[in-house]
Design a protein around this motif. Structure first.
Motif, short mmCIF file in Angstrom:
data_model
loop_
_atom_site.label_atom_id
_atom_site.label_comp_id
_atom_site.label_asym_id
_atom_site.label_seq_id
_atom_site.Cartn_x
_atom_site.Cartn_y
_atom_site.Cartn_z
N ALA A 96 -0.82 4.63 28.85
CA ALA A 96 -1.74 5.24 27.89
C ALA A 96 -2.55 4.21 27.11
O ALA A 96 -3.67 4.50 26.68
N GLU A 97 -1.98 3.03 26.90
CA GLU A 97 -2.65 1.96 26.15
C GLU A 97 -3.22 2.49 24.83
O GLU A 97 -4.39 2.32 24.51
N GLY A 98 -2.34 3.18 24.08
CA GLY A 98 -2.74 3.71 22.79
C GLY A 98 -3.18 5.14 22.81
O GLY A 98 -3.37 5.75 21.75
N GLY A 99 -3.36 5.72 23.98
CA GLY A 99 -3.77 7.12 24.09
C GLY A 99 -2.58 8.06 24.07
O GLY A 99 -1.45 7.68 23.76
N ASP A 100 -2.83 9.30 24.45
CA ASP A 100 -1.80 10.34 24.44
C ASP A 100 -0.79 10.10 25.56
O ASP A 100 -1.16 9.97 26.73
N LEU A 101 0.50 10.05 25.20
CA LEU A 101 1.54 9.74 26.19
C LEU A 101 1.65 10.84 27.24
O LEU A 101 1.83 10.54 28.44
N TYR A 102 1.58 12.07 26.83
CA TYR A 102 1.72 13.17 27.78
C TYR A 102 0.55 13.19 28.76
O TYR A 102 0.74 13.43 29.96
N ASP A 103 -0.64 12.92 28.28
CA ASP A 103 -1.80 12.85 29.17
C ASP A 103 -1.60 11.78 30.23
O ASP A 103 -1.95 11.97 31.41
N ALA A 104 -1.03 10.64 29.83
CA ALA A 104 -0.80 9.54 30.78
C ALA A 104 0.15 9.96 31.89
O ALA A 104 -0.04 9.58 33.05
N LEU A 105 1.17 10.73 31.55
CA LEU A 105 2.12 11.18 32.56
C LEU A 105 1.51 12.28 33.43
O LEU A 105 1.69 12.28 34.65
N MET A 106 0.79 13.21 32.82
CA MET A 106 0.19 14.30 33.57
C MET A 106 -0.82 13.80 34.59
O MET A 106 -1.01 14.41 35.65
N ASP A 107 -1.43 12.67 34.31
CA ASP A 107 -2.44 12.12 35.22
C ASP A 107 -1.85 11.74 36.57
O ASP A 107 -2.57 11.65 37.56
N PRO A 139 -4.93 14.32 38.30
CA PRO A 139 -5.88 13.35 37.75
C PRO A 139 -7.03 14.04 37.02
O PRO A 139 -7.63 14.98 37.52
N GLY A 140 -7.28 13.57 35.81
CA GLY A 140 -8.38 14.09 35.03
C GLY A 140 -8.00 15.20 34.07
O GLY A 140 -8.76 15.51 33.14
N ALA A 141 -6.85 15.82 34.28
CA ALA A 141 -6.42 16.90 33.37
C ALA A 141 -5.84 16.29 32.10
O ALA A 141 -5.30 15.19 32.10
N THR A 142 -5.96 17.01 30.99
CA THR A 142 -5.38 16.58 29.73
C THR A 142 -4.62 17.74 29.10
O THR A 142 -4.85 18.91 29.43
N ALA A 143 -3.71 17.39 28.19
CA ALA A 143 -2.97 18.43 27.49
C ALA A 143 -3.91 19.34 26.73
O ALA A 143 -3.67 20.55 26.61
N ASP A 181 4.95 23.40 26.54
CA ASP A 181 5.08 23.11 25.11
C ASP A 181 6.35 22.30 24.82
O ASP A 181 6.32 21.36 24.01
N LEU A 182 7.46 22.64 25.46
CA LEU A 182 8.72 21.94 25.20
C LEU A 182 8.68 20.50 25.70
O LEU A 182 9.08 19.57 24.99
N GLU A 183 8.20 20.29 26.91
CA GLU A 183 8.23 18.93 27.42
C GLU A 183 7.19 18.04 26.75
O GLU A 183 7.42 16.84 26.58
N ARG A 184 6.09 18.62 26.34
CA ARG A 184 5.10 17.83 25.59
C ARG A 184 5.71 17.38 24.27
O ARG A 184 5.52 16.23 23.84
N ALA A 185 6.48 18.26 23.62
CA ALA A 185 7.15 17.90 22.36
C ALA A 185 8.20 16.82 22.59
O ALA A 185 8.36 15.90 21.77
N LEU A 186 8.91 16.89 23.72
CA LEU A 186 9.91 15.87 24.04
C LEU A 186 9.26 14.50 24.25
O LEU A 186 9.72 13.49 23.72
N VAL A 187 8.18 14.47 25.00
CA VAL A 187 7.50 13.20 25.30
C VAL A 187 6.88 12.61 24.04
O VAL A 187 6.93 11.39 23.81
N ARG A 188 6.31 13.45 23.21
CA ARG A 188 5.66 12.97 21.99
C ARG A 188 6.65 12.65 20.88
O ARG A 188 6.26 12.14 19.81
#
Length: 494
Positions: free
Chosen positions: A145-156, A160-164, A358-365
């Motif tokens: 993520a290099e400072g960006g959203d952690l969940y977005d980095a994993l979802m990519d 690819p290209g999708a965001t939370a 929602d649950l896994e995004r909360a876990l990652v964040r």
């Protein structure tokens, strides 16, 4: 040959070996879930870590950067391959090799820990391992993520290209119509009769094989085995499926089989010229799920195909608790708020995914502690489905994904449903005689259209562009919701 062409040839030769080794690693994963003795789990973890070490070294080889600087693609397919290699190289360089190996080792052994915990309904026995998996995946996400959203980095990794944010907004648009449909269906005067009885394992498996054949599964390049959690594995000329059997619930086996055939057919349908290149795989998990879900739902649960399936079940199992093709169609599509995602009807399925998202995004964040996950799951399930989870195997222990470290994967299931809705709208308009074929147990017309318009393309285009090229319009959730409302309002006479 020019320097630029030589660089491209060298890069593709390097990639060919990397792709082949990746397939070997995937076969180790298949074996772990189907054939491997239980006592080999620790050894398999070391084997997977060793393979990941080799693959990571190849994916971060400095020569890739040198080749990419000067390589000149000869055609559109070559340009797409360069695009995908650039993306893979940039991502791989951000993740330390020891972290990649540690993740491979841990997620391999964690699957066995999860399976045993699930069998014993033992949440405390699984939580320490899950905490380790989440910690490593968070470290990986921080690198990516290099400072960006952690969940977005994993979802990519999966879409690819999708965001939370974009996925969350889509879910927010979908939820009101899904909830309204569910309430209308569950409140309807007419409620379909369920299929009941005992259905022998071997007879189920024989029919499952015939169902796979009806959807065009190539047995010369595949096989079917049993697994705790059905999955498909492989590609090119070796793509395998798994299913599971519950003698009182035959639809579990039959629709798991059809679902996995959709995945395998995608891999087996890709242009063979793309084999052992970055184009030789499904372009994303959302597009992959579009194939499994359209095979399973729009085709497999449709009135035409279930009419044929009714006759096949009566021929093999004798008289059924439902006595007509229409009653059987209604039983297949019966709407009930059950605990298990993989057995969920089409109305409830996406609500399961929204909860997990929602649950896994909360876990990652870091907004939800691992120790609080079971309570959070149970509370959310009660709020969303109106039922109290009776045991962990029907709750937070039901899915294998988190033990595998697949955080960011769940939303692609609903995205796949959305894509499938778009594809079905275009397919039904483009293919005359579609229902007649399905009513005869022959899905060739539908699967042929999908193969030519989507599956053959592999990774040639980006995910959304792949769907748009097949459908002729940009994907959105409207066609799926329209399909669901029309189908279930018809079944429930509302």
């Amino acid at each position: 040959m020019s320097v630029n062409n030589k660089a491209f040839a060298a890069l593709m030769a390097h990639q060919r070996q990397t792709e082949a080794l990746s397939m070997v690693a995937e076969r180790l994963g298949w074996d772990q879930e189907t054939m491997m003795p239980r006592g080999a789990a620790e050894q398999r973890g070391e084997e997977m870590a060793a393979m990941e070490g080799v693959l990571h070294a190849r994916r971060t080889d400095p020569r890739i950067g040198e080749w990419l600087e000067v390589a000149e693609a000869p055609d559109a397919a070559g340009q797409a391959a360069l695009r995908l290699i650039r993306r893979s190289y940039a991502r791989a360089q951000k993740v330390p090799g020891d972290l990649a190996e540690a993740l491979a080792r841990l997620t391999s052994t964690a699957q066995g820990v999860w399976a045993e915990a699930r069998a014993r309904d033992d949440v405390p026995g699984f939580l320490p391992t899950l905490a380790e998996v989440i910690a490593l995946r968070r470290r990986e996400a921080e690198c990516l993520a290099e400072g960006g959203d952690l969940y977005d980095a994993l979802m990519d990794d999966y879409e690819p290209g999708a965001t939370a944010a974009t996925i969350g907004a889509m879910f927010d648009r979908m939820r009101p119509r899904l909830v309204a449909l569910r309430e209308a269906v569950l409140g309807a005067t007419y409620q379909p009769k369920a299929l009941t009885g005992n259905f022998q394992t071997e007879t189920q498996l024989r029919l499952a094989r015939d169902l796979a054949s009806a959807f065009g599964y190539d047995w010369s390049r595949g096989r079917m085995d049993l697994a705790v959690h059905p999955f498909s594995s492989g590609g090119w000329n070796d793509s395998r499926i798994t299913t599971r059997v519950v003698e009182s619930e035959p639809f579990n086996c039959f629709y798991s089989t059809i679902h996995e055939v959709g995945h395998s057919s995608y891999e087996l349908g890709i242009d063979p010229d793309y084999a052992l290149t970055p184009l030789g795989h499904g372009v994303s998990m959302g597009v992959h799920e579009s194939q499994s879900r359209i095979y399973e739902n729009q085709m497999g649960r449709g009135r035409a195909f279930t009419g044929w399936m009714f006759g096949e079940m009566r021929a093999r199992f004798g008289d059924l608790s439902v006595d007509s093709p229409e009653g059987f169609y209604h039983a297949v599509n019966r709407v009930q708020p059950g605990f298990i995602r993989t057995e969920a009807d089409e109305v409830h399925y996406n609500l399961h995914i929204m909860m997990r998202f929602d649950l896994e995004r909360a876990l990652v964040r870091g907004d939800l502690a691992v120790g609080d996950l079971e309570a959070a799951w149970n509370d959310r399930f009660k709020a969303d489905f109106g039922a109290v989870v009776d045991r962990p195997s029907n709750g937070m222990l039901q899915d294998v994904h988190w033990s595998c470290g697949l955080f960011g994967y769940f939303p692609t299931y609903t995205l796949g449903n959305v894509y499938a809705g778009c594809l079905w709208k275009s397919l039904t308009a483009a293919v005359p005689g579609l229902e007649a074929g399905l009513a005869a147990g022959d899905a060739t017309a539908a699967t042929g259209w999908l193969r030519e318009n989507l599956q053959r393309q592999g990774g040639l285009r980006e995910p959304a562009a792949t769907i748009q090229a097949a459908c002729g319009f940009a994907p959105d959730e409207g066609p799926l919701l329209d399909y669901l409302e029309a189908k279930f309002r018809d079944i429930y006479a509302i």
